[in-house]
Scaffold this motif. Structure first.
Motif, mmCIF file in Angstrom:
data_model
loop_
_atom_site.group_PDB
_atom_site.id
_atom_site.type_symbol
_atom_site.label_atom_id
_atom_site.label_comp_id
_atom_site.label_asym_id
_atom_site.label_seq_id
_atom_site.Cartn_x
_atom_site.Cartn_y
_atom_site.Cartn_z
ATOM 1 N N SER A 52 44.403 39.780 39.063
ATOM 2 C CA SER A 52 44.136 40.922 39.986
ATOM 3 C C SER A 52 43.274 40.428 41.189
ATOM 4 C CB SER A 52 43.103 42.222 39.324
ATOM 5 O OG SER A 52 42.056 41.572 38.586
ATOM 6 N N TYR A 79 42.379 42.524 44.464
ATOM 7 C CA TYR A 79 41.494 44.163 44.336
ATOM 8 C C TYR A 79 40.690 44.290 44.982
ATOM 9 C CZ TYR A 79 39.013 47.433 41.361
ATOM 10 O OH TYR A 79 38.255 48.525 41.212
ATOM 11 N N GLY A 118 47.634 42.274 38.440
ATOM 12 C CA GLY A 118 46.252 42.612 37.668
ATOM 13 C C GLY A 118 46.559 42.744 36.252
ATOM 14 N N HIS A 124 35.547 40.426 40.489
ATOM 15 C CA HIS A 124 36.495 40.428 41.855
ATOM 16 C C HIS A 124 35.575 40.149 43.022
ATOM 17 C CE1 HIS A 124 38.839 43.073 39.047
ATOM 18 N NE2 HIS A 124 39.766 42.291 39.365
#
Length: 358
Positions: free
Chosen positions: A109, A114, A142, A327
């Motif tokens: 991801s 993301y 992801g 992230h």
């Protein structure tokens, strides 16, 4: 008479209270409606039903799902537009253009981007920095682990005849194998509760609430504020993962397979190790970064550790939200892209691959 007047006064007060309540309620409803419309006009939307709805089942024992080609998925204001192969970003021809150096990026991801606009995602930023002499093809999905990422390269990425393959390595990339069935079960469970409040809710009611751009945005902001108030949480999860030798064996096996693919197809492998987005003054995973670098070197890969450059920044300035320690935001993606571009533009001639197609 006096009792009548008192009773009349009570009724009058009750009516005034009810009237005032109705006025305040109506004002709140009207305000909410205008805010909802305003957010929609600004490009915000409610929470998506589930990313599961944008997946299709495929007959593959290693990775049994793919994103639906030419589809669209929106989370808040971020839009994921998937190309004709089912990956975020532009379409790419299978045939390699003459005189172009191809870079295929594999990852989970983080590679998919993301919480980040596509123009700011690692692959897109690298493409903008390197220019037309290079073609960057991102195969981020992801939830993948390292063996699945290498499998995706073998199944799809090799077809593009890459000169370089970038592995965006995240510290949980050797965890469980993602599965469409397991993902659907998790999404179903998540649909029946409000995680922020820890309460159960009727799934249809939650879907209705999540469809509101206003409520979705407010929920995100409250979660972000709560994370900042609480401060950083413990991250023992990662320590437990890395103490498990079976997990480490997944990395070594995946790297070995990647080395053989590199040998057979003539591309150079660059492993970018992404740190967690946490307080770098007391970062407990430096030894893990070193181990990954050693595994990369043992397979004749280039290893680039992003920890030193990330550690120059306050970690809060690199987060998508205060509750997300995995992230990085657009700033983090740009820092990573700059490190790779610096390497590839200064790589010695001996590091350049000679593919079987050249």
């Amino acid at each position: 008479m006096r009792a009548y007047e008192v009773s009349k006064g009570k009724r009058s007060s009750r009516k005034e209270f009810l009237f005032g309540t109705l006025v305040v309620t109506a004002a709140l409803v009207v305000t909410a409606v205008f805010l909802e419309l305003g957010l929609r006009l600004l490009g915000y939307s409610g929470a998506p039903e589930s990313i599961i709805g944008n997946m299709m089942i495929v007959d593959d024992p290693v990775l049994d799902w793919r994103y639906i080609p030419n589809s669209r998925f929106q989370q808040g204001k971020i839009v994921n537009q998937y190309n004709n192969m089912g990956f975020r970003g532009d379409d790419h021809s299978i045939e390699k253009p003459s005189g172009v150096t191809r870079v295929v990026v594999i990852g989970d991801s983080v590679t998919e981007g993301y919480g980040v606009e596509w123009r700011d995602v690692f692959g897109s930023t690298v493409q903008a920095s390197l220019g037309s002499g290079y073609e960057v093809i991102s195969l981020g999905m992801g939830g993948l682990n390292t063996p699945q990422e290498v499998h995706m390269l073998e199944q799809v990425g090799i077809r593009y005849a890459p000169d370089y393959v970038v592995v965006n390595f995240i510290l949980n990339d050797f965890d469980f194998f993602s599965s469409a069935k397991a993902g659907a079960k998790h999404a179903e469970d998540n649909q029946s509760k409000i995680a922020l409040l820890g309460i159960r809710i009727n799934p249809s009611v939650k879907r209705a609430l999540k469809s509101s751009a206003l409520l979705y945005l407010v929920n995100e902001r409250i979660a972000d504020l709560w994370g900042r108030i609480k401060g950083e949480e413990r991250h023992d999860y990662y320590g437990e993962l890395w103490r498990n030798q079976a997990n480490r064996a997944r990395v070594t096996a995946a790297f070995e397979k990647l080395r053989l693919l590199s040998r057979d197809h003539g591309f150079k492998v660059i492993v970018l190790v992404w740190p967690l987005v946490i307080d770098y003054s007391d970062y407990n995973y430096r030894a893990i970064h070193q181990w990954i670098a050693e595994q990369a070197a043992a397979n004749q890969f280039v290893g680039i550790d992003l920890l030193p450059v990330f550690a120059t920044q306050p970690f809060r300035t690199l987060q998508v939200t205060s509750e997300d320690y995995v992230h990085p935001n657009s700033k983090g993606h740009r820092l990573a892209a700059a490190e790779f571009v610096k390497w590839v533009t200064h790589a010695p001639a001996s590091s350049y691959p000679v593919s079987s197609g050249q």
